[in-house]
Scaffold this active site. Structure first.
Site, PDB file in Angstrom:
ATOM      1  CB  ILE A 202      -0.776   0.035   1.417  1.00 13.77           C
ATOM      2  CG1 ILE A 202      -1.908  -1.217   1.481  1.00 13.77           C
ATOM      3  CG2 ILE A 202      -1.594   1.224   1.343  1.00 13.77           C
ATOM      4  CD1 ILE A 202      -3.013  -0.899   0.334  1.00 13.77           C
ATOM      5  CG  HIS A 203       2.774   3.222  -3.072  1.00  9.98           C
ATOM      6  ND1 HIS A 203       2.409   2.021  -3.716  1.00  9.98           N
ATOM      7  CD2 HIS A 203       2.911   3.975  -4.044  1.00  9.98           C
ATOM      8  CE1 HIS A 203       2.282   2.302  -5.157  1.00  9.98           C
ATOM      9  NE2 HIS A 203       2.624   3.620  -5.202  1.00  9.98           N
ATOM     10  NE  ARG A 204      -1.294   3.707  -6.966  1.00  7.54           N
ATOM     11  CZ  ARG A 204      -0.613   4.210  -7.839  1.00  7.54           C
ATOM     12  NH1 ARG A 204      -0.175   5.382  -8.204  1.00  7.54           N
ATOM     13  NH2 ARG A 204      -0.165   3.122  -8.611  1.00  7.54           N
TER      14      ARG A 204
END
Ligand code: UD1
Ligand code: UDP
Length: 360
Positions: A202-204
């Site tokens: 997860i990085h957005r």
């Protein structure tokens, strides 16, 4: 007559991987000058890829670092301008949709240098996403638009862009062969067995920078009926720490991993939960089902082929993961992106470009 000169601008982890594929393939047909903006600078997000992938060290490092979108992009523009002007490339090549992509494209276009965009034509139609702004603007200043699939070319046509558009396939198809993967036994050290864990990334901005959403994602990962391995992007690691978000017992976080390890983790996962563009495609290529923690994806082909599902609400993750089924057959092989670029270089009149007079 020398080889045409391509100045490639990279800056973020996925771009190092894609450049590793194309740099090697381009070397017979073009001289490449590799510029690293410094958007990613941690060893685990940058150095490890230059050490372990067949990508040359950057010729120029701009060392821009982190910042707000405007500050970071502006700093890149300022530092790219003199480099492009002195290198006088025939093309500037950019990948994907990061701030480094937009800065490379804009700096080149303002100097009158043709821009080649690899991964052109992708759209989320969500202008709240910084990447959507970057890809739309880049496509609209690009002279050569290399699309991964026909739907991307159709999306460009709807915006009136038809000149210079080519459907060449997905460069990540070829990246899978860049490195040897780890043996399945490597997973034992991480406490999991093949096909019996979930890989999460997860990085957005919309997930990592929203406290409630990030907490809900972490909690949902703890509700899965599988152990979870979660290599943390530094943005996500910082937010989890700053906000004191608890990690459920079945969730094991890792430092960001190298490309060989990333492909190994994807290949052996029972299911992948991600908001990453690259990870969802690699899961699709490797036949691993994927839950995309977003309301939309640019990679419509994955949804249409039933290789991925959208799970906008983290509360729905346990059911979506339980319903996910692997696919045996590989995704359709793509035509080589490098082959298309080589054809265009051979056919196009690149030599005269810097002979034209323009103010600088
Ligand atoms: C960027 C791209 C995104 C891409 C992703 C790939 C933009 C707008 N976003 O997101 O499209 O999917 O790269 O991973 O270009 N940080 C570090 N060390 C680093 C780099 C970043 O600690 O080496 C931290 C900094 O606190 C920084 C934050 O991560 O502010 C975000 O980094 P940034 O490059 O702005 O965006 P990404 O989330 O990496
Ligand atoms: N990746 C990696 N190590 C990690 C996480 C991802 O090597 O810890 C690889 C992944 O296999 C894919 C690419 O990085 O090829 C995706 O990068 P990221 O998710 O950061 O960006 P995006 O593709 O969403 O732009």
């Amino acid at each position: 007559m020398g080889k045409p000169k391509i100045l490639t601008v990279v800056g973020a982890r996925p771009q190092f991987i894609k450049a590793a594929v194309l740099s090697a393939a381009l070397s017979p047909v073009a001289e490449e000058v590799l510029v690293h903006t410094g958007q990613h600078y941690d060893a685990a997000l940058s150095g490890v890829f230059f050490e372990r992938l067949p990508i040359p060290q950057p010729d120029v490092s701009l060392e821009v670092g982190s910042g707000s979108h405007g500050q970071q992009t502006g700093e890149m523009l300022k530092r790219l301008d003199p480099v492009i002007a002195s290198e006088r490339p025939d093309w500037v090549l950019v990948y994907g949709d990061t701030n480094s992509t937009l800065a490379g494209a804009l700096a080149a276009a303002k100097l009158g240098v043709p821009v080649a965009h690899v991964e052109a034509g992708l759209r989320s139609y969500n202008r709240a996403m910084p990447e959507e702004i970057n890809r739309v603007l880049t496509d609209h200043v690009a002279a050569r638009l290399y699309c991964p699939a026909p739907f991307a070319a159709h999306q460009l046509a709807r915006e009136g862009i038809t000149a210079g558009v080519r459907v060449v396939g997905d460069v990540l198809d070829e990246a899978l062969g860049l490195v040897a993967q780890r043996p399945a036994a490597w997973l034992t050290a991480l406490g999991v067995s093949p096909s019996q864990y979930c890989l999460a990334t997860i990085h957005r901005q919309a997930n990592a920078d929203d406290r409630g959403r990030l907490a809900a994602i972490a909690a949902a990962l703890g509700e899965l009926a599988l152990p979870v391995l979660w290599p943390l992007h530094p943005r996500t690691a910082a937010r989890l720490k700053d906000w004191g978000i608890p990690l459920p017992s079945g969730v094991r976080t890792l430092e960001p991993v190298g490309y060989s390890e990333s492909l190994t983790l994807i290949r052996h996962a029972r299911v992948v939960v991600t908001d990453s563009g690259g990870v969802q495609r690699e899961a699709g290529l490797l036949g691993v089902p994927c839950c995309i923690v977003r309301a939309e994806t640019e990679w419509l082909d994955l949804l249409e082929a039933g290789r991925a599902v959208l799970v906008p609400n983290p509360l729905d993750l346990p059911a979506a993961v339980a319903a996910a089924r692997p696919r045996a057959e590989p995704r359709r092989a793509a035509e080589g992106v490098a082959a298309a670029i080589a054809r265009d270089l051979a056919a196009g009149s690149t030599q005269s470009h810097w002979d034209c007079h323009r103010p600088m």
